[in-house]
Write a protein that holds these residues in place. Structure first.
Motif, PDB file in Angstrom:
ATOM      1  N   ILE A  24      -6.611   8.554   7.024  1.00 37.75           N
ATOM      2  CA  ILE A  24      -7.187   9.471   6.049  1.00 37.75           C
ATOM      3  C   ILE A  24      -6.091   9.947   5.116  1.00 37.75           C
ATOM      4  CG2 ILE A  24      -9.112  10.184   7.541  1.00 37.75           C
ATOM      5  CD1 ILE A  24      -7.693  12.691   8.237  1.00 37.75           C
ATOM      6  N   ARG A  25      -6.406   9.918   3.825  1.00 42.43           N
ATOM      7  CA  ARG A  25      -5.420  10.349   2.835  1.00 42.43           C
ATOM      8  C   ARG A  25      -5.654  11.823   2.552  1.00 42.43           C
ATOM      9  NH1 ARG A  25      -1.690   8.236  -0.058  1.00 42.43           N
ATOM     10  NH2 ARG A  25      -2.218   6.105   0.527  1.00 42.43           N
ATOM     11  N   VAL A  26      -4.600  12.623   2.729  1.00 43.25           N
ATOM     12  CA  VAL A  26      -4.779  14.074   2.689  1.00 43.25           C
ATOM     13  C   VAL A  26      -3.808  14.705   1.701  1.00 43.25           C
ATOM     14  CG1 VAL A  26      -5.462  14.077   5.102  1.00 43.25           C
ATOM     15  CG2 VAL A  26      -3.075  14.497   4.493  1.00 43.25           C
ATOM     16  N   GLN A  27      -4.067  15.975   1.418  1.00 45.28           N
ATOM     17  CA  GLN A  27      -3.095  16.757   0.650  1.00 45.28           C
ATOM     18  C   GLN A  27      -2.272  17.552   1.649  1.00 45.28           C
ATOM     19  OE1 GLN A  27      -6.014  18.866  -1.537  1.00 45.28           O
ATOM     20  NE2 GLN A  27      -6.200  17.303  -3.125  1.00 45.28           N
ATOM     21  N   GLY A  28      -0.958  17.537   1.504  1.00 45.64           N
ATOM     22  CA  GLY A  28      -0.112  18.314   2.407  1.00 45.64           C
ATOM     23  C   GLY A  28       0.235  17.531   3.657  1.00 45.64           C
ATOM     24  N   ASP A  29       0.610  18.268   4.692  1.00 45.22           N
ATOM     25  CA  ASP A  29       1.104  17.657   5.915  1.00 45.22           C
ATOM     26  C   ASP A  29      -0.017  16.941   6.668  1.00 45.22           C
ATOM     27  OD1 ASP A  29       2.287  16.960   8.267  1.00 45.22           O
ATOM     28  OD2 ASP A  29       2.295  18.997   9.093  1.00 45.22           O
TER      29      ASP A  29
ATOM     30  N   PHE B  37       0.861  -1.184   0.000  1.00 45.09           N
ATOM     31  CA  PHE B  37       0.000   0.000   0.000  1.00 45.09           C
ATOM     32  C   PHE B  37       0.896   1.232   0.000  1.00 45.09           C
ATOM     33  CE2 PHE B  37       0.529   1.528   4.348  1.00 45.09           C
ATOM     34  CZ  PHE B  37       1.064   0.425   4.971  1.00 45.09           C
ATOM     35  N   ASP B  38       0.278   2.405  -0.106  1.00 41.65           N
ATOM     36  CA  ASP B  38       1.049   3.632  -0.231  1.00 41.65           C
ATOM     37  C   ASP B  38       0.995   4.410   1.094  1.00 41.65           C
ATOM     38  OD1 ASP B  38       2.139   6.045  -0.770  1.00 41.65           O
ATOM     39  OD2 ASP B  38       0.745   6.589  -2.376  1.00 41.65           O
ATOM     40  N   PRO B  39       2.090   4.423   1.831  1.00 35.23           N
ATOM     41  CA  PRO B  39       2.036   4.984   3.177  1.00 35.23           C
ATOM     42  C   PRO B  39       2.162   6.514   3.232  1.00 35.23           C
ATOM     43  CG  PRO B  39       4.224   4.158   2.750  1.00 35.23           C
ATOM     44  CD  PRO B  39       3.414   3.893   1.504  1.00 35.23           C
TER      45      PRO B  39
ATOM     46  N   GLN C 166      -9.319   2.044  -0.767  1.00 38.55           N
ATOM     47  CA  GLN C 166      -8.933   3.234  -1.542  1.00 38.55           C
ATOM     48  C   GLN C 166      -7.971   4.091  -0.748  1.00 38.55           C
ATOM     49  OE1 GLN C 166     -12.250   2.117  -1.367  1.00 38.55           O
ATOM     50  NE2 GLN C 166     -13.449   3.801  -2.261  1.00 38.55           N
ATOM     51  N   THR C 167      -8.271   4.258   0.553  1.00 35.76           N
ATOM     52  CA  THR C 167      -7.447   5.153   1.360  1.00 35.76           C
ATOM     53  C   THR C 167      -6.006   4.664   1.375  1.00 35.76           C
ATOM     54  OG1 THR C 167      -9.373   5.566   2.735  1.00 35.76           O
ATOM     55  CG2 THR C 167      -7.247   6.294   3.579  1.00 35.76           C
ATOM     56  N   LEU C 168      -5.819   3.384   1.585  1.00 32.43           N
ATOM     57  CA  LEU C 168      -4.449   2.868   1.627  1.00 32.43           C
ATOM     58  C   LEU C 168      -3.894   2.562   0.234  1.00 32.43           C
ATOM     59  CD1 LEU C 168      -5.035   2.717   4.664  1.00 32.43           C
ATOM     60  CD2 LEU C 168      -3.698   0.605   4.711  1.00 32.43           C
TER      61      LEU C 168
ATOM     62  N   ALA D 184      -9.610  10.552   0.934  1.00 28.89           N
ATOM     63  CA  ALA D 184     -10.326   9.327   1.253  1.00 28.89           C
ATOM     64  C   ALA D 184     -10.134   9.026   2.731  1.00 28.89           C
ATOM     65  CB  ALA D 184      -9.789   8.162   0.412  1.00 28.89           C
ATOM     66  N   ALA D 185     -11.076   8.308   3.306  1.00 26.70           N
ATOM     67  CA  ALA D 185     -10.959   7.922   4.707  1.00 26.70           C
ATOM     68  C   ALA D 185     -11.486   6.512   4.874  1.00 26.70           C
ATOM     69  CB  ALA D 185     -11.738   8.894   5.597  1.00 26.70           C
TER      70      ALA D 185
END
Ligand SMILES: Nc1ncnc2c1ncn2[C@@H]1O[C@H](COP(=O)(O)OP(=O)(O)O)[C@@H](O)[C@H]1O
Ligand SMILES: [Mg+2]
Lengths: 801, 225
Positions: A629-634, A447-449, A534-536, A489-490
């Motif tokens: 939760i996959r976010v934009q930024g920090d 997965f994409d960490p 999706q989130t991961l 995504a969450a």
């Protein structure tokens, strides 16, 4: 003696260059050794704080005959049976960690809570700071709710109020009476904030569920072996009584200290061994410097002997000088160690358990002093014997000196070879560790960490008894989190990848059900919410994902990963197959495989393949989940928004263990980074010291051969001839040392194979690259003095003779 | 009862095992020295003078023959007893002084006493007396390289005398000195000899030898007169 001391100091001030290098070398060696010893002492030697007679406190685990290396905690029913039957164990005590929520509304606070048998603290011998411990009957079902607070929690959340003891506070929505405050710094078992009695009716836990740490004290006069023998008998009885769950399972007992340090013991020993090698290299350096001075000292010693000194007396004087050097080095080492220690502890990213104290205590000072004295003997003795050998004719005017310098030179060369060998060994050990770390860092996680924020949230079951409310909470929370601006995504799972390793047995429809749990097929079962994949970014390979329509009133569904298929259904179609993870054969326990997803390695650490099975949270009821939760930024900048989203769904619910996914992963392998760094520092220091040794010996050799080289050049030798002449000798030293070091590394790095990830102990690239680096640096250390030799003006060196 | 000789050598050989075969630095040496003598050993360079003197001084144990010093049969003594004998009775002066560079003048004089377990208090008074009689009180805290050659040799002699030896051995004590300084040293030796110290010196100079009571000549490791 006093005179010898004064003279030693004077000698050092007269040769500041020598003193500086020698003291620095020893200082670095002792400094590193001291830091390492301090960690060792913190883990193994220092008594556990607040605990009485810790040698008799034991820790119980269960072991499967099939997998003796995997240690399991006890199941609750097994614990209760042990407690009822054991004659050797005093007050067996069970633990369970719990989330305790204090504070309300939009300012909820989560405490790390522990349930513990009521007599547990009395068994450990801990005394409360204020108030009292639990009464023995306070863990009976129906007893009034009581809590013990940690000193820190008391100060931090209750202002250290003296009148708090006896008052009720609100925990998980219920009134609980504070009966006592535990002593400062106490957080048993690791960093607990509060303790409540382990109510014995908390027995929603079957025999197959091994999740309870169990402690006890040996009764007076009972040995560990006697306790083990008794537990063996109890285990056998249980195995007969409860064949399905307990077949092949035995209970093992260890001293608490041994159990808590089991994982790091090997590493600790490896580290100590390595650091002693560094110290040895440093000693060899100083011995070498002293031997180089042997020629000068020879003369002085001859005079002293002519004036009536005995050999013993001279050796005493020389050893005093070494001792002064060693002790000064020890002082420097201590200073370096203080600094090093702070640096090293600062890089540990996890909260250390309460009992690990890395402040220096008398043990550390004693160690530094002992290391200094022993080092002095190691580096001082050979030169002292060498210097006092054959002094008889030294003073005869016009005679030829009887200095055994070829012998001294041979000794020096041996020392250098030893240094190079040890440095090679250390460098290769360090290289393997660093490579393991890099491999694991770049391992395919499945997965994409990146850009993930994770946190844990949940509703304490004691407070939220309505399961429907719990399911509703998570069903609403997931979209609420996904709706935060910037969140792509969450989703949530009962456990994140590479956290938690619980294996679950299951049976397969159409295949016979094995009689014992140990013979069942097994997998890691997780409950997930829609959106988790999706989130991961775990790919869905076939079939469908879990969806919001997979609710409690619908047929149970499952996702499995490719590794699971390869293990249990090789070459078969799995979609539509049914599995049962429950204890019963009821229709609700059977679930249908509806999708296949990409493999996620279960435990990065041991490189355990997935065997992952995912079911729907909404069909299972989990009280606690870890969200990603996959976010934009920090990611961390979304923490407050996430907490607000939770409160908007249900006030008074805190989020905790808030961290990025990358950090969460690091938790599972930070020790690799840590020890990799420690070993790398050893390796580099060793390399540096060894090159210093090579340089010293080659410089000396060249100075000895100045005249010969001058003659050769006068006779027409070219600079490169001289370089070759001198270089050949250096090459021999470096090559021999390197060879011995490589052989030693091949033999010894096996010891660390259990700690390596993705590299074998004889990993060719590591060996090749590091040999090359070492040879290059070693040859550079030869080349510098050799080049100087080519610059000798032939005439000057001849006239000088 | 007649005074027994201070030194008796009979049939003493000193052999250096060289690559080309054994080399006799001293060959069948027979020599008697009575207490109170001031003997000068002379001979060409390489004739074995230093070898002989260091043998007498017990710095060397690799020789054969019989050597009796103050009634003790040195050839029968072990290393430790020889060292004791040396400590008790011998003082040695070197051509190139061999002072300890890292010690002050005071400390250089103190060294022999410290090896003879003289208590600290006593050492101080002995060293001060010695400095006084050599008129070097002002130099006590200087290091050897801050002195002239003659002064350094004076310290060397003072150091040889500090433990009150009955025999003073000196290997070309003036070899590195100007003739004025050399003469001063010789006068000092003569005075010491008058005061009762037996002296054996190696010298190249007839003038120096004239201060002594007897001359022994060596050539090719043998006594030739
Ligand atoms: N350590 C030694 N090894 C071999 N030969 C030596 C040694 N010391 C002196 N010799 C030789 O022994 C002989 C006597 O030397 P030495 O006693 O120093 O003579 P002198 O002091 O009369 O000049 C010389 O030929 C010298 O080369
Ligand atoms: Mg001579």
């Amino acid at each position: 003696m006093w005179q010898d001391l004064c003279f030693s100091f004077r000698l050092l001030t007269r040769q500041p260059g020598f003193a500086f290098i020698a003291i620095l070398a020893i200082g670095i060696g002792i400094g590193q050794a001291t830091t390492t010893f301090n960690s060792f002492s913190a883990l193994v030697l220092r008594p556990l704080p607040h605990m009485e007679d810790e040698d008799n406190v034991v820790y119980l685990e269960q072991v499967q005959a099939k997998a003796p290396d995997t240690r399991l905690n006890l199941s609750l029913p097994d614990f209760l049976d042990v407690r009822a039957r054991s004659q050797t164990l005093d007050r067996p005590t069970i633990l369970m960690s719990r989330t305790l929520i204090i504070g309300t509304g939009d300012r909820p606070i989560r405490l790390y809570g522990t349930s513990i048998s009521a007599e547990g603290f009395a068994m450990l011998g801990v005394k409360p700071h204020r108030g009292r411990l639990f009464h023995p009957d306070e863990d009976a079902p129906g007893a009034a709710a009581v809590v013990l607070l940690s000193h820190r929690t008391w100060r931090q959340h209750y202002g250290g109020r003296e009148d708090l003891v006896g008052k009720a506070i609100t925990i998980n929505g219920a009134e609980v009476t504070v009966v006592g405050i535990m002593p400062p710094g106490f957080g048993f078992p690791e960093n607990s904030d509060a303790w409540m009695p382990f109510i014995n009716s908390e027995k929603d836990y079957p025999r197959g569920n091994h999740s309870f740490p169990v402690y006890a004290r040996l009764k007076p006069g009972v040995t560990l072996d006697a306790a083990q023998a008794e537990l063996q008998v109890i285990s056998q009885t249980l195995a007969q009584q409860y064949r399905e769950t307990n077949d092949g399972i035995s209970i093992s007992v260890q001293r608490l200290r041994v159990a808590t340090t089991a994982d790091i013991r090997l590493l600790m020993h490896l580290t100590l061994g390595a650091v002693l090698c560094v110290l040895l290299i440093a000693c060899a350096n100083v011995a070498n410097l002293l031997l180089a001075k042997a020629v000068d000292r020879h003369h002085e010693v001859a005079i002293r002997i002519a004036l009536g000194a005995s050999r013993g007396r001279i050796i005493r004087q020389l050893l005093t000088e070494s001792l002064v050097l060693g002790l000064l080095g020890g002082l420097v080492g201590l200073v370096l160690a203080v600094w090093d220690n702070a640096l090293i502890i600062g890089t540990i990213p996890v909260d250390l358990p309460y009992w690990m104290n890395f402040d220096f205590d008398w043990r550390v000072f004693a160690f530094a002093a002992a290391a200094a004295i022993i080092s002095s003997l190691i580096f001082g003795l050979a030169p002292a014997l060498q210097i006092t050998r054959n002094i008889a004719l030294e003073l005869k005017e016009g005679g030829r000196g009887g200095v055994g310098s070829p012998r001294a030179q041979r000794l020096r060369q041996l020392l250098v070879i030893g240094q190079v060998a040890l440095a090679t060994l250390l460098l290769i050990g360090a290289g393997l560790m660093v490579r393991s770390y890099l491999k694991i860092q770049n391992a395919d996680l499945g997965f994409d960490p990146r850009n993930l924020l994770t946190f844990r949230v949940g509703l304490p079951p004691t407070q939220f008894t309505d399961k429907a409310q719990v399911r509703r909470f998570f069903a609403q929370l997931t979209p609420a989190l996904a709706a935060i601006p910037g969140v792509e995504a969450a989703g949530a799972a009962s456990m994140l990848p590479s956290n938690g390793i619980g294996l679950n047995a299951f049976s397969i429809e159409g295949r016979p059900r094995p009689p014992t749990l140990g013979e069942h097929p097994f997998a890691v079962a997780r409950e997930i919410t829609p959106g988790y994949l999706q989130t991961l970014r775990i790919p869905l390979l076939r079939g469908r994902d879990i969806s919001v329509t997979d609710t409690i009133d619908q047929p149970r569904v499952l996702l499995v990963d490719q590794a699971f298929i390869d293990r249990w259904f090789p070459g078969e179609e799995v979609l539509g197959r049914r599995l049962n993870f429950g204890d019963h054969d009821t229709p609700e326990d059977w679930a249908t495989i509806v999708g296949v997803v990409g493999t996620v390695p279960q435990r990065l650490e041991a490189n355990v393949p997935g065997f992952n099975v995912y079911s729907a949270v909404d069909q299972q009821t989990n009280y606690f989940l870890t969200y990603a939760i996959r976010v934009q930024g920090d990611p961390l900048s979304y923490a407050t928004a996430a907490q607000r989203a939770v409160i908007s769904v249900l006030p008074g619910i805190p989020i905790y263990t808030v961290q990025t996914m990358e950090r969460s992963l690091l938790m599972s392998y930070w020790h690799r980074k840590f020890f990799g760094r420690v070993f790398a520092s050893y390796g580099l220091v060793a390399l540096f010291l060894a090159s210093l040794g090579i340089y010293g010996v080659m410089t000396y050799t060249v100075s000895q051969r100045t005249q010969e080289l001058g003659v050769r050049m006068a006779l027409g030798a070219q600079p490169q001839d001289v370089l070759r002449l001198v270089g050949r000798q250096g090459l021999w030293l470096v090559g021999t040392g390197l060879g011995i070091g490589l052989v030693a590394a091949l033999a010894l790095t096996r010891l660390m194979s259990s700690f390596l990830y993705g590299v074998s102990p004889s990993d060719p690239p590591t060996y090749f690259v590091l040999s090359f680096v070492l040879a290059a640096i070693g040859l550079l250390a030869c080349w510098l003095p050799a080049r100087r030799a080519t610059r000798i003006a032939p005439m000057a060196s001849l006239r000088g003779s | 009862m007649p005074l027994s000789p201070l030194i008796t050598l009979s049939g003493v050989n000193k052999v250096y095992p060289l690559k080309g075969g054994p080399f006799y630095a001293l060959r069948n040496i027979n020599l008697v020295i009575e207490p109170g003598e001031f003997v000068s050993i002379m001979g060409p360079s390489g004739s074995g003078k230093s070898s002989l003197l260091h043998l007498l001084g017990l710095h060397d144990s690799a020789w054969s023959g019989e050597y009796t010093l103050l009634g003790e049969k040195v050839h029968q003594l072990d290393q430790k007893r020889r060292l004791d004998l040396q400590k008790k009775h011998l003082g040695f002066v070197f051509q190139s002084y061999h002072l300890l560079d890292d010690l002050t003048i005071y400390e250089n004089l103190e060294v022999p006493l410290s090896y003879r377990n003289v208590p600290r208090r006593e050492r101080e008074s002995i060293v001060c007396d010695m400095l006084d009689s050599f008129a070097m009180v002002a130099k006590r805290d200087l290091f050897p390289n801050q002195l002239s050659g003659g002064q350094q040799q004076l310290v060397g002699i003072a150091r040889a005398l500090i433990a009150k030896p009955s025999l003073l051995l000196a290997d070309e004590p003036t070899g590195n000195l100007h003739s004025d300084q050399g003469r001063e040293i010789m006068r000092l030796f003569a005075k010491l000899n008058r005061d009762g110290t037996t002296i054996v010196q190696v010298t190249h100079s007839d003038e120096n030898a004239s201060y002594g009571t007897r001359t022994v000549r060596l050539a090719d490791g043998m006594i030739v007169g």
